[in-house]
Design a protein around this motif. Structure first.
Motif, PDB file in Angstrom:
ATOM      1  N   ARG A  89       0.854  -1.188   0.000  1.00  0.00           N
ATOM      2  CA  ARG A  89       0.000   0.000   0.000  1.00  0.00           C
ATOM      3  C   ARG A  89       0.887   1.234   0.000  1.00  0.00           C
ATOM      4  NH1 ARG A  89      -4.203   1.421   4.856  1.00  0.00           N
ATOM      5  NH2 ARG A  89      -2.413   0.672   6.032  1.00  0.00           N
ATOM      6  N   HIS A  90       0.652   2.111  -0.973  1.00  0.00           N
ATOM      7  CA  HIS A  90       1.449   3.339  -1.098  1.00  0.00           C
ATOM      8  C   HIS A  90       2.946   3.022  -1.158  1.00  0.00           C
ATOM      9  CE1 HIS A  90      -2.382   5.049  -0.225  1.00  0.00           C
ATOM     10  NE2 HIS A  90      -2.335   4.817   1.067  1.00  0.00           N
ATOM     11  N   GLY A  91       3.269   1.930  -1.842  1.00  0.00           N
ATOM     12  CA  GLY A  91       4.668   1.551  -2.026  1.00  0.00           C
ATOM     13  C   GLY A  91       5.305   0.842  -0.855  1.00  0.00           C
ATOM     14  N   THR A  92       4.553   0.572   0.226  1.00  0.00           N
ATOM     15  CA  THR A  92       5.102  -0.063   1.421  1.00  0.00           C
ATOM     16  C   THR A  92       4.478  -1.436   1.622  1.00  0.00           C
ATOM     17  OG1 THR A  92       5.444   2.076   2.499  1.00  0.00           O
ATOM     18  CG2 THR A  92       5.366   0.143   3.929  1.00  0.00           C
ATOM     19  N   LEU A  93       5.318  -2.443   1.892  1.00  0.00           N
ATOM     20  CA  LEU A  93       4.826  -3.768   2.247  1.00  0.00           C
ATOM     21  C   LEU A  93       4.344  -3.748   3.693  1.00  0.00           C
ATOM     22  CD1 LEU A  93       7.580  -6.029   0.641  1.00  0.00           C
ATOM     23  CD2 LEU A  93       5.208  -5.791  -0.132  1.00  0.00           C
ATOM     24  N   GLU A  94       3.163  -4.342   3.915  1.00  0.00           N
ATOM     25  CA  GLU A  94       2.563  -4.343   5.247  1.00  0.00           C
ATOM     26  C   GLU A  94       1.987  -5.714   5.558  1.00  0.00           C
ATOM     27  OE1 GLU A  94       1.131   0.349   5.259  1.00  0.00           O
ATOM     28  OE2 GLU A  94      -0.368  -1.226   4.925  1.00  0.00           O
ATOM     29  N   THR A  95       1.841  -5.998   6.859  1.00  0.00           N
ATOM     30  CA  THR A  95       1.258  -7.245   7.332  1.00  0.00           C
ATOM     31  C   THR A  95       0.547  -6.956   8.644  1.00  0.00           C
ATOM     32  OG1 THR A  95       1.729  -9.625   7.605  1.00  0.00           O
ATOM     33  CG2 THR A  95       3.211  -8.082   8.719  1.00  0.00           C
ATOM     34  N   PRO A  96      -0.468  -7.739   9.011  1.00  0.00           N
ATOM     35  CA  PRO A  96      -1.204  -7.443  10.243  1.00  0.00           C
ATOM     36  C   PRO A  96      -0.373  -7.619  11.513  1.00  0.00           C
ATOM     37  CG  PRO A  96      -2.523  -8.811   8.779  1.00  0.00           C
ATOM     38  CD  PRO A  96      -1.138  -8.784   8.215  1.00  0.00           C
ATOM     39  N   ASP A  97      -0.777  -6.913  12.538  1.00  0.00           N
ATOM     40  CA  ASP A  97      -0.217  -7.059  13.877  1.00  0.00           C
ATOM     41  C   ASP A  97      -0.715  -8.382  14.461  1.00  0.00           C
ATOM     42  OD1 ASP A  97       0.664  -6.847  16.454  1.00  0.00           O
ATOM     43  OD2 ASP A  97      -0.490  -5.046  16.947  1.00  0.00           O
ATOM     44  N   LEU A  98       0.205  -9.239  14.898  1.00  0.00           N
ATOM     45  CA  LEU A  98      -0.151 -10.562  15.416  1.00  0.00           C
ATOM     46  C   LEU A  98       0.143 -10.691  16.905  1.00  0.00           C
ATOM     47  CD1 LEU A  98       1.250 -12.773  12.490  1.00  0.00           C
ATOM     48  CD2 LEU A  98      -1.098 -11.944  12.810  1.00  0.00           C
TER      49      LEU A  98
END
Length: 271
Positions: free
Chosen positions: A174-183
């Motif tokens: 998103r918007h050039g940034t890789l992201e993943t949920p908080d676990l």
């Protein structure tokens, strides 16, 4: 012991009191083996279950033959105790099985359709991240659909924050940034996700479904199947919420992940 009968009073069978790992094995060599052992050790520490000795665990992948296999190993607290009370001196029980495996390569190439699940994951930070045997939430979520075209279900917590898929982790760009949920409150920290976070800047986000709606690309990943690009996200009633064109942006994560598993990482660049 291998795939032998489990006694009626085994605590893993009765209460889900134990841990498991599912490991991809190629020609007798386990992939991401160190990461699997570290997660198993974290789980054993949390649950206060003694692990089998290192030599025993190290011998298991070699039981697979030539070719591609999946090794599933389970460690339970063993038998004993009264009701929920644990035995004072547990005698853990190890069971394992090696099964031939063929990955779903069309999912690598074409991407997959996923849906939102109605079920919401409960939060329990003590159990978050580890792969304990009590997966009833995931089982109930997977029962929500029988459409063969739906490859996975996306799970949120009780605050409608993204967590994971039923058996895979979520990553998006998103918007050039890789992201993943908080676990930190619930969900399983996958070994492939952990390996990728050592190689790529993947930010942790406590966010709802809007993150996927804003994403340029999204994936579900695990250490057995590899990386599946998302091509469509549906709501729980089957209505399409978002479509992605599977293109070179989606190949980015495969380029980094698939060599770790011995899978193709450049065969679909022209897709």
């Amino acid at each position: 012991m291998a795939d032998e009968a489990v006694p009626f009073d085994d605590r893993g069978f009765a209460y889900g009191d134990g841990l498991f790992e599912t490991v991809l094995v190629r020609d007798g060599q386990p992939l991401l083996w160190g990461a699997h052992l570290r997660r198993l050790a974290r789980g054993a520490e949390r649950l206060e279950i003694p692990l089998p000795d290192a030599q025993t665990l190290a011998s298991l992948p070699g039981q697979a033959g030539a070719g591609l296999y999946v090794l599933k190993l389970l460690v339970t607290r063993g038998s004993g105790g009264r009701g929920y009370a644990s035995p004072e001196s547990p005698a853990p029980r190890l069971r394992w099985r090696c099964m031939p495996f063929t990955p779903q390569s069309t999912h690598w190439r074409d991407g997959v359709r996923v849906r939102l699940c109605r079920l919401r994951l409960g939060q329990q930070p003590l159990l978050a991240g580890i792969k304990h045997l009590n997966r009833l939430e995931n089982v109930m979520a997977r029962r929500e659909w029988c459409d063969a075209d739906i490859a996975e279900g996306v799970l949120c917590d009780q605050h409608d924050r993204l967590v994971e898929a039923t058996s895979m982790n979520l990553v998006w760009q998103r918007h050039g940034t890789l992201e993943t949920p908080d676990l930190t409150a619930c969900g399983v920290e996958g070994t492939l996700l952990a390996a990728l976070r050592e190689r790529l800047p993947i930010a942790t986000r406590a966010t709802g479904i809007e993150a996927l709606m804003e994403a340029d690309a999204a994936w579900v990943i695990n250490s057995v199947q590899g990386v599946w690009p998302l091509r469509q996200l549906d709501d729980a009633d089957g209505n399409c919420l978002k479509r992605w064109a599977v293109d070179t942006v989606h190949r980015h994560l495969q380029h980094h992940a698939h060599p770790l598993l011995g899978y193709p990482h450049d065969a679909f660049d022209e897709a």
